[in-house]
Design a protein around this motif. Sequence first.
Motif, PDB file in Angstrom:
ATOM      1  N   GLY A 159       3.296 -47.880 -16.687  1.00  0.00           N
ATOM      2  CA  GLY A 159       3.668 -48.390 -17.994  1.00  0.00           C
ATOM      3  C   GLY A 159       3.390 -49.876 -18.137  1.00  0.00           C
ATOM      4  N   VAL A 160       3.734 -50.431 -19.286  1.00  0.00           N
ATOM      5  CA  VAL A 160       3.480 -51.858 -19.537  1.00  0.00           C
ATOM      6  C   VAL A 160       4.674 -52.515 -20.224  1.00  0.00           C
ATOM      7  N   GLY A 161       5.866 -52.061 -19.950  1.00  0.00           N
ATOM      8  CA  GLY A 161       7.008 -52.655 -20.624  1.00  0.00           C
ATOM      9  C   GLY A 161       8.317 -52.144 -20.060  1.00  0.00           C
ATOM     10  N   THR A 162       9.336 -52.163 -20.897  1.00  0.00           N
ATOM     11  CA  THR A 162      10.686 -51.784 -20.503  1.00  0.00           C
ATOM     12  C   THR A 162      11.036 -50.425 -21.075  1.00  0.00           C
ATOM     13  N   LEU A 163      11.511 -49.539 -20.197  1.00  0.00           N
ATOM     14  CA  LEU A 163      11.952 -48.196 -20.589  1.00  0.00           C
ATOM     15  C   LEU A 163      13.474 -48.156 -20.605  1.00  0.00           C
ATOM     16  N   ILE A 164      14.025 -47.648 -21.714  1.00  0.00           N
ATOM     17  CA  ILE A 164      15.479 -47.470 -21.847  1.00  0.00           C
ATOM     18  C   ILE A 164      15.739 -46.012 -22.201  1.00  0.00           C
ATOM     19  N   THR A 165      16.691 -45.406 -21.513  1.00  0.00           N
ATOM     20  CA  THR A 165      16.961 -43.988 -21.731  1.00  0.00           C
ATOM     21  C   THR A 165      18.419 -43.659 -21.434  1.00  0.00           C
ATOM     22  N   ASN A 166      18.884 -42.560 -21.973  1.00  0.00           N
ATOM     23  CA  ASN A 166      20.198 -42.015 -21.608  1.00  0.00           C
ATOM     24  C   ASN A 166      20.038 -40.922 -20.563  1.00  0.00           C
ATOM     25  N   GLU A 167      18.779 -40.582 -20.251  1.00  0.00           N
ATOM     26  CA  GLU A 167      18.521 -39.530 -19.281  1.00  0.00           C
ATOM     27  C   GLU A 167      18.664 -40.067 -17.864  1.00  0.00           C
ATOM     28  N   LYS A 168      18.842 -39.144 -16.919  1.00  0.00           N
ATOM     29  CA  LYS A 168      18.783 -39.496 -15.507  1.00  0.00           C
ATOM     30  C   LYS A 168      17.320 -39.561 -15.106  1.00  0.00           C
ATOM     31  N   LEU A 169      16.899 -40.739 -14.615  1.00  0.00           N
ATOM     32  CA  LEU A 169      15.490 -40.919 -14.276  1.00  0.00           C
ATOM     33  C   LEU A 169      15.208 -40.388 -12.872  1.00  0.00           C
ATOM     34  N   ASP A 170      13.987 -39.856 -12.699  1.00  0.00           N
ATOM     35  CA  ASP A 170      13.587 -39.363 -11.375  1.00  0.00           C
ATOM     36  C   ASP A 170      13.438 -40.528 -10.400  1.00  0.00           C
TER      37      ASP A 170
END
Length: 301
Positions: A290-301
Amino acid sequence: MTLDREQALNTATVLSTALPYIQKFSGKTLVIKYGGNAMVDENLKIQFARDVVLLKTVGINPVVVHGGGPQIGDLLEKLNIESKFIDGMRVTDSATMDVVEMVLGGQVNKDIVNLINNQGGSAIGLTGKDGKLITADKLKVTRKSPEMQQPEIIDIGHVGQVRSVNTDLINMLVSSDFIPVIAPVGVDEKGQSYNINADLVAGKVAEILKAEKLMLLTNTAGLLDKQGEVLTGLNAKQVDDLIADGTIYGGMLPKIQCALDAVRAGVKRAHIIDGRVSHSILLEIFTDQGVGTLITNEKLD
């Protein structure tokens, strides 16, 4: 001849790497807020249009929401209309609102539509006034200091917030293989027009469409920590902590809050990406890095 074979092999490798992502996101909706350098640099503009057309071609449904603050400011200056800002928002009287509608709904929106169509896409430009796409309420700005018993309400004119979005209209266009391009102008039940922050419109559109992704193009590498390194793979609680400790402040706060609101309302993932990077949208969607910031409510792998 060897160079040609190497180029062909590189192309095949890129396509093969992208295949799992194409399969994963096929049929899904992506809301992209388009602004910043990507919107004024000629090469980046063409790349953006090509990337959006590519997404649609492989079965992903992009919905574009655009800004236009610098273009509005330029025309206001030419017309000798003074620009005033309160808490980062443009004070919008009737004369300024006329300019906002002219620039966003006319100049900027149609330029983006033409860019996409010239790259082989089928884009349709809309403002929030078309088909009652965006119903708005007047935004109330309050200020409070220790000396005040009651907060002070500041009138910043025709500045609005999204009350509702006509998803039927967007879904009709998307299902007909069009790419909606939305200018952030809303209207109330009396027909009054409102200037709305494009990030907020993009976030609300993503939220109501239950989009797979919300992507906010910016002029920074993403959300930075106190050492200037890009932060990514954040959940909502981590973002709250970064706001509390002062890592997130100033102009980044509204974008982060927009992303937070979207993921908390059901958008799978929100991305704050560097629009100054060539093909930043494709890099964010089709690569692990990627090239930025990821925001999520999911559980990331």
